[in-house]
Enzyme design. Structure first.
Site, PDB file in Angstrom:
ATOM      1  CB  SER A 129      -0.681  -0.060   1.134  1.00 10.37           C
ATOM      2  OG  SER A 129      -1.477   1.346   1.503  1.00 10.37           O
ATOM      3  CE1 TYR A 153      -3.742  -2.601   5.680  1.00  9.71           C
ATOM      4  CE2 TYR A 153      -3.326  -0.223   4.846  1.00  9.71           C
ATOM      5  CZ  TYR A 153      -3.389  -1.587   4.713  1.00  9.71           C
ATOM      6  OH  TYR A 153      -3.816  -1.650   3.361  1.00  9.71           O
ATOM      7  CE  LYS A 157      -1.226  -4.290   3.311  1.00 10.29           C
ATOM      8  NZ  LYS A 157      -1.879  -5.418   2.829  1.00 10.29           N
TER       9      LYS A 157
END
Ligand code: NAD
Ligand code: UFG
Length: 348
Positions: A129, A153, A157
């Site tokens: 992302s 989050y 990644k």
């Protein structure tokens, strides 16, 4: 012989659109998904859209943290490659429950990598992302920029990207493509599949869509004092079908070249403000979106958009659609499915 592709998280928003493009492209697809944030109805719709090719799709309901289930799956089918979407993706929830995010996203991926290795399947496309860039020092973001995610989050990644680089460095048989998505929006032009978040949407366009169909009274606009042309935040919105096609391009790259481990941005290279996006949606839908101005949302960044050069040059892929088409397809999906894959009674 058609290639067998395992798609983790294939019942989700980006996964379902990619699975459809894979089927239409002649691939055999197996989906593994625990349906924590998706519905099997999406897969029925994908099958309808794929018509004669739908027999090339099968679905296993399982969690990536269940290593035995993964092992069983890889023992029964020889996969040529894996596209790995499965993960939790809410920034806000990750701040409240970081352990859940590390367990689900990182442990799930570690299991997948281990089982793939044991069964000799060493080609992977991973959903990373743009969030890994944090608040970039300048734009457009190129793939070499330093990574500084600002929430758990994003950290998952980055951890998974690092792990993939390690796995490939230690075993040169692996070929891995890490795709950093910018802001996926829109829906399949049929209006039969699209994004259907559970609960209150976190992201701009799913929220706008729910205001447009009358499920929510207004959109809260987070921040109008950014250093941008109208004061609202700038993002690189990309049509989900363009994004899906980016995965087909990545697969081809894996099959055709000795790529090692490479990272690519998938965006359009164009920045759009929140106000511009809302105005474009109002224009294509004919619906007024009432706005309530609020302060900046914690953790938000000012301006992020992609450099698309590397993907264009090396994957031979370029996004085709602009924001008008994104909004048109988003509205088509919303107006045909105001409560997503369910009915009003199921949801409210
Ligand atoms: P989504 O929630 O619609 O899809 C993810 C799917 O993974 C869901 O179907 C969910 O049920 C499944 N899943 C989650 N954890 C699982 C587990 N442990 N085992 C099996 N299945 C599991 O999300 P999406 O928007 O389609 O995103 C797909 C991927 O792309 C995610 O990894 C996400 O982090 C990444 N991504 C999304 C965006 C975005 O804005 N949508 C942006 C950048 C990156
Ligand atoms: N916004 C609003 N009101 C809302 C929702 C969003 O004004 O109700 C604004 C935000 O402040 C931001 C813009 O709309 O300026 C876009 O916000 P999104 O939440 O749609 O997207 P983000 O860029 O904040 O984050 C998303 C995903 C991340 C992902 C990132 C990059 O949530 O997981 O895109 O891909 F990492």
């Amino acid at each position: 012989m058609s290639k067998n592709i395992l798609v983790t998280g294939g019942a989700g928003y980006i996964g379902s659109h990619t699975v459809l493009q894979l089927l239409l492209g002649g691939y055999n697809v197996v989906i593994i998904d625990n349906l924590v944030n998706s519905s099997e109805i999406a897969l029925d719709r994908v099958k309808q859209l794929a018509s004669d090719l739908s027999h090339n799709l099968s679905f296993i309901k399982a969690d990536l943290r269940d290593k035995e289930a993964l092992d069983k799956l890889f023992s029964s089918t020889k996969f040529d490659a894996v596209i790995h979407f499965a993960g939790l993706k809410s920034v806000a929830e990750s701040v409240q429950k970081p352990e859940l995010y590390y367990d689900n996203n990182v442990t799930g991926t570690n299991n997948l990598l281990e089982v793939m290795s044991v069964h000799g399947c060493k080609m992977l496309v991973f959903s990373s992302s743009a969030t890994v860039y944090g608040w970039p020092e300048k734009v457009p973001c190129t793939e070499e920029f330093p990574l500084s995610p600002t929430n758990p989050y994003g950290q998952t990644k980055r951890d998974i990207e690092d792990r993939c680089r390690d796995v490939q460095r230690l075993d040169g048989e692996w070929k891995i493509i890490l795709l950093r998505y910018f802001n996926p929006v829109g829906a399949h032009p049929s209006g039969d599949i699209g994004e259907d978040p559970r609960g209150i949407p976190n992201n701009l366009m799913p929220y706008v869509q729910q205001v447009a169909v009358g499920r929510r009274p207004h959109l809260t606009m987070y921040g109008s004092d950014y250093n941008t042309k109208d004061g609202t935040g700038v993002r690189d919105y990309i049509h989900v079908v363009d994004l899906a096609d980016g995965h087909i391009a990545a697969l081809k790259k894996l099959f055709d070249t000795d790529i090692g481990c490479e990272v690519y941005n998938l965006g359009t290279g164009k920045g759009t403000t929140v106000l511009e996006m809302v105005t474009a949606f109002e224009k294509t839908s004919g619906k007024k979106i009432p706005l309530v101005m609020a302060g900046r949302r914690s953790g938000d960044v000012e301006v992020v958009y992609a450099s698309t050069e590397k993907a264009e040059l090396e994957l031979n892929w370029k996004a085709k659609y602009g924001i008008e088409k994104m909004c048109r397809d988003q509205w088509n999906w919303a107006s045909k499915n105001p409560y997503g894959y369910y009915s009003a009674d199921d949801k409210e």
